[in-house]
Scaffold this motif. Sequence first.
Motif, mmCIF file in Angstrom:
data_model
loop_
_atom_site.group_PDB
_atom_site.id
_atom_site.type_symbol
_atom_site.label_atom_id
_atom_site.label_comp_id
_atom_site.label_asym_id
_atom_site.label_seq_id
_atom_site.Cartn_x
_atom_site.Cartn_y
_atom_site.Cartn_z
ATOM 1 N N GLY A 28 6.503 1.085 6.350
ATOM 2 C CA GLY A 28 6.833 1.976 7.451
ATOM 3 C C GLY A 28 7.233 3.375 7.011
ATOM 4 N N SER A 29 6.944 3.719 5.768
ATOM 5 C CA SER A 29 7.262 5.051 5.234
ATOM 6 C C SER A 29 6.070 5.973 5.470
ATOM 7 C CB SER A 29 7.581 4.954 3.740
ATOM 8 O OG SER A 29 8.692 4.131 3.529
ATOM 9 N N TYR A 30 5.840 6.294 6.724
ATOM 10 C CA TYR A 30 4.633 7.018 7.114
ATOM 11 C C TYR A 30 4.599 8.458 6.607
ATOM 12 C CZ TYR A 30 4.485 2.903 10.008
ATOM 13 O OH TYR A 30 4.497 1.603 10.431
ATOM 14 N N ALA A 31 5.723 9.144 6.647
ATOM 15 C CA ALA A 31 5.760 10.524 6.152
ATOM 16 C C ALA A 31 5.494 10.559 4.649
ATOM 17 C CB ALA A 31 7.101 11.166 6.477
ATOM 18 N N ALA A 32 6.057 9.612 3.919
ATOM 19 C CA ALA A 32 5.830 9.549 2.467
ATOM 20 C C ALA A 32 4.373 9.216 2.167
ATOM 21 C CB ALA A 32 6.755 8.522 1.822
ATOM 22 N N ALA A 33 3.785 8.321 2.952
ATOM 23 C CA ALA A 33 2.372 7.973 2.759
ATOM 24 C C ALA A 33 1.494 9.203 3.010
ATOM 25 C CB ALA A 33 1.977 6.834 3.702
ATOM 26 N N ALA A 34 1.791 9.943 4.077
ATOM 27 C CA ALA A 34 1.003 11.141 4.380
ATOM 28 C C ALA A 34 1.143 12.171 3.261
ATOM 29 C CB ALA A 34 1.442 11.742 5.717
ATOM 30 N N ALA A 35 2.344 12.323 2.728
ATOM 31 C CA ALA A 35 2.560 13.273 1.629
ATOM 32 C C ALA A 35 1.766 12.853 0.397
ATOM 33 C CB ALA A 35 4.049 13.365 1.301
ATOM 34 N N GLU A 36 1.760 11.561 0.123
ATOM 35 C CA GLU A 36 0.998 11.038 -1.025
ATOM 36 C C GLU A 36 -0.499 11.302 -0.831
ATOM 37 O OE1 GLU A 36 1.082 8.890 -4.695
ATOM 38 O OE2 GLU A 36 2.780 9.465 -3.451
ATOM 39 N N LEU A 37 -0.988 11.120 0.371
ATOM 40 C CA LEU A 37 -2.402 11.353 0.660
ATOM 41 C C LEU A 37 -2.758 12.838 0.564
ATOM 42 C CD1 LEU A 37 -2.732 8.800 3.564
ATOM 43 C CD2 LEU A 37 -3.890 8.662 1.337
ATOM 44 N N ARG A 38 -1.861 13.690 0.969
ATOM 45 C CA ARG A 38 -2.119 15.134 0.858
ATOM 46 C C ARG A 38 -2.247 15.559 -0.602
ATOM 47 N NH1 ARG A 38 1.729 15.159 5.164
ATOM 48 N NH2 ARG A 38 0.655 15.611 7.113
ATOM 49 N N ARG A 39 -1.533 14.863 -1.486
ATOM 50 C CA ARG A 39 -1.571 15.201 -2.916
ATOM 51 C C ARG A 39 -2.934 14.901 -3.562
ATOM 52 N NH1 ARG A 39 3.976 14.255 -2.765
ATOM 53 N NH2 ARG A 39 3.916 12.011 -3.024
ATOM 54 N N VAL A 40 -3.722 14.024 -2.968
ATOM 55 C CA VAL A 40 -5.027 13.701 -3.567
ATOM 56 C C VAL A 40 -6.139 14.626 -3.071
ATOM 57 C CG1 VAL A 40 -4.405 11.297 -4.011
ATOM 58 C CG2 VAL A 40 -5.631 11.871 -1.899
#
Length: 144
Positions: A28-40
């Motif tokens: 449920g860490s959606y903001a962290a997941a989105a940040a991780e995806l932006r990094r790629v």
Amino acid sequence: PLRRAVRGSANFTPDLDLDSVDRLLAAGSYAAAAAELRRVMPGAIFSPSVHLRMATALEQSGDARAGARERQVAGAALRSIRSTGDGSEQHPWSVLRINDEYDMLRALDKVRDRQDLVETGGRRLDRLTCTDGTVAYFDVSSFA
């Protein structure tokens, strides 16, 4: 030309590992997941998997509109792959990474049973045999 540019970007990796993103989404860490995806990005700009995960992260964070846009981008990425061939040995689909092969099979409602690397006509092809007997070919010559 765009595929070459993506392949040449500093953060492009042919073995895109999204396990950490999947763990974040499951937790449920959606903001962290989105940040991780932006990094790629931009190295994963044509990855249907990345855009579908981003859509989930955004939708679960309450931004349904942005999530819908990401789903559209994922669809465009799949259409881009589909436009490169027909999946036959003579006209294999061109992909940037192995994940793209699995995304294409999922989009076709196919389940991979076996995967073999074959060389034919001076090209390296991934031959994926599905549980229903369907065989799909992907050109992976550029992976070497």
